[in-house]
Scaffold this motif. Structure first.
Motif, PDB file in Angstrom:
ATOM      1  N   VAL A  12      29.120  -3.751   0.875  1.00 15.93           N
ATOM      2  CA  VAL A  12      27.848  -3.970   1.546  1.00 15.93           C
ATOM      3  C   VAL A  12      27.349  -5.373   1.227  1.00 15.93           C
ATOM      4  O   VAL A  12      27.668  -5.926   0.164  1.00 15.93           O
ATOM      5  CB  VAL A  12      26.823  -2.892   1.097  1.00 15.93           C
ATOM      6  CG1 VAL A  12      26.521  -2.995  -0.386  1.00 15.93           C
ATOM      7  CG2 VAL A  12      25.554  -2.957   1.922  1.00 15.93           C
ATOM      8  N   GLN A  13      26.588  -5.930   2.125  1.00 17.26           N
ATOM      9  CA  GLN A  13      26.011  -7.246   1.888  1.00 17.26           C
ATOM     10  C   GLN A  13      24.781  -7.137   0.987  1.00 17.26           C
ATOM     11  O   GLN A  13      24.110  -6.092   0.948  1.00 17.26           O
ATOM     12  CB  GLN A  13      25.632  -7.904   3.213  1.00 17.26           C
ATOM     13  CG  GLN A  13      26.814  -8.354   4.045  1.00 17.26           C
ATOM     14  CD  GLN A  13      26.393  -9.170   5.251  1.00 17.26           C
ATOM     15  OE1 GLN A  13      25.296  -8.983   5.779  1.00 17.26           O
ATOM     16  NE2 GLN A  13      27.258 -10.073   5.688  1.00 17.26           N
ATOM     17  N   GLY A  16      21.487  -4.855   1.238  1.00 18.82           N
ATOM     18  CA  GLY A  16      21.806  -3.596   1.900  1.00 18.82           C
ATOM     19  C   GLY A  16      21.580  -2.404   1.003  1.00 18.82           C
ATOM     20  O   GLY A  16      21.047  -2.520  -0.106  1.00 18.82           O
ATOM     21  N   ASN A  84      18.919   0.732  -3.041  1.00 22.83           N
ATOM     22  CA  ASN A  84      18.348  -0.186  -2.052  1.00 22.83           C
ATOM     23  C   ASN A  84      18.387  -1.615  -2.566  1.00 22.83           C
ATOM     24  O   ASN A  84      18.498  -1.860  -3.771  1.00 22.83           O
ATOM     25  CB  ASN A  84      16.901   0.203  -1.753  1.00 22.83           C
ATOM     26  CG  ASN A  84      16.785   1.547  -1.067  1.00 22.83           C
ATOM     27  OD1 ASN A  84      17.609   1.917  -0.245  1.00 22.83           O
ATOM     28  ND2 ASN A  84      15.745   2.303  -1.414  1.00 22.83           N
ATOM     29  N   ASN A  85      18.250  -2.547  -1.638  1.00 22.04           N
ATOM     30  CA  ASN A  85      18.192  -3.968  -1.990  1.00 22.04           C
ATOM     31  C   ASN A  85      19.305  -4.329  -2.973  1.00 22.04           C
ATOM     32  O   ASN A  85      19.053  -4.911  -4.038  1.00 22.04           O
ATOM     33  CB  ASN A  85      16.819  -4.303  -2.574  1.00 22.04           C
ATOM     34  CG  ASN A  85      16.614  -5.792  -2.740  1.00 22.04           C
ATOM     35  OD1 ASN A  85      17.272  -6.596  -2.085  1.00 22.04           O
ATOM     36  ND2 ASN A  85      15.701  -6.170  -3.622  1.00 22.04           N
ATOM     37  N   VAL A 122      29.148  -5.544  -3.663  1.00 25.00           N
ATOM     38  CA  VAL A 122      28.047  -6.193  -2.959  1.00 25.00           C
ATOM     39  C   VAL A 122      28.391  -7.661  -2.785  1.00 25.00           C
ATOM     40  O   VAL A 122      28.575  -8.380  -3.780  1.00 25.00           O
ATOM     41  CB  VAL A 122      26.723  -6.027  -3.712  1.00 25.00           C
ATOM     42  CG1 VAL A 122      25.574  -6.612  -2.894  1.00 25.00           C
ATOM     43  CG2 VAL A 122      26.448  -4.560  -4.030  1.00 25.00           C
TER      44      VAL A 122
END
Length: 124
Positions: A12-13, A16, A84-85, A122
């Motif tokens: 995930v980026q 994300g 999250n984040n 990430v």
């Protein structure tokens, strides 16, 4: 011993989100305190989050506080880690643990065998 299977990881980026799941076979998780840990390459396994057997008491590590939440669905015999984040420093293999010691401030992992974990990567 409880056999745990982690899932939900992926690539995930940064910024994300992912939701990890920890499921058990053969035994109910509803009587166990549960914890999530992670291990990055070359580093020791570190605590991420825990939830008491009865819920909704939780402990979240300072490094992820405000971004990660832990929850459980005893009807589905599953514990979740919502992330999250996400940041590149969250990249690690994530493991769950059942039956550890939980006092509201600390969670000490039980000696149950660790599962195979789920990889979270990430990208920046």
């Amino acid at each position: 011993q409880v056999q745990l299977v982690e899932s939900g990881g992926g690539l995930v980026q940064a910024g994300g989100f992912l939701r990890l799941s920890c499921a058990a076979s053969g035994r109910t998780l509803s009587v166990y305190n549960m914890g999530w840990f992670r291990q990055a390459p070359g580093q020791e396994r570190e605590f991420v989050a825990a939830i008491s057997w009865s819920g909704p008491s939780t402990i979240i590590a300072d490094s992820v506080k405000g971004r990660f939440t832990i929850s459980r669905d005893n009807a589905k015999n599953t514990v979740y880690l919502k992330m999250n984040n996400l940041k590149p420093e969250d990249t690690a293999v994530y493991y769950c643990n059942a039956g550890g010691r939980y006092n509201g401030t600390y969670y000490v992992a039980s000696l149950s065998p660790w599962g195979q974990g789920t990889q979270v990567t990430v990208s920046s």
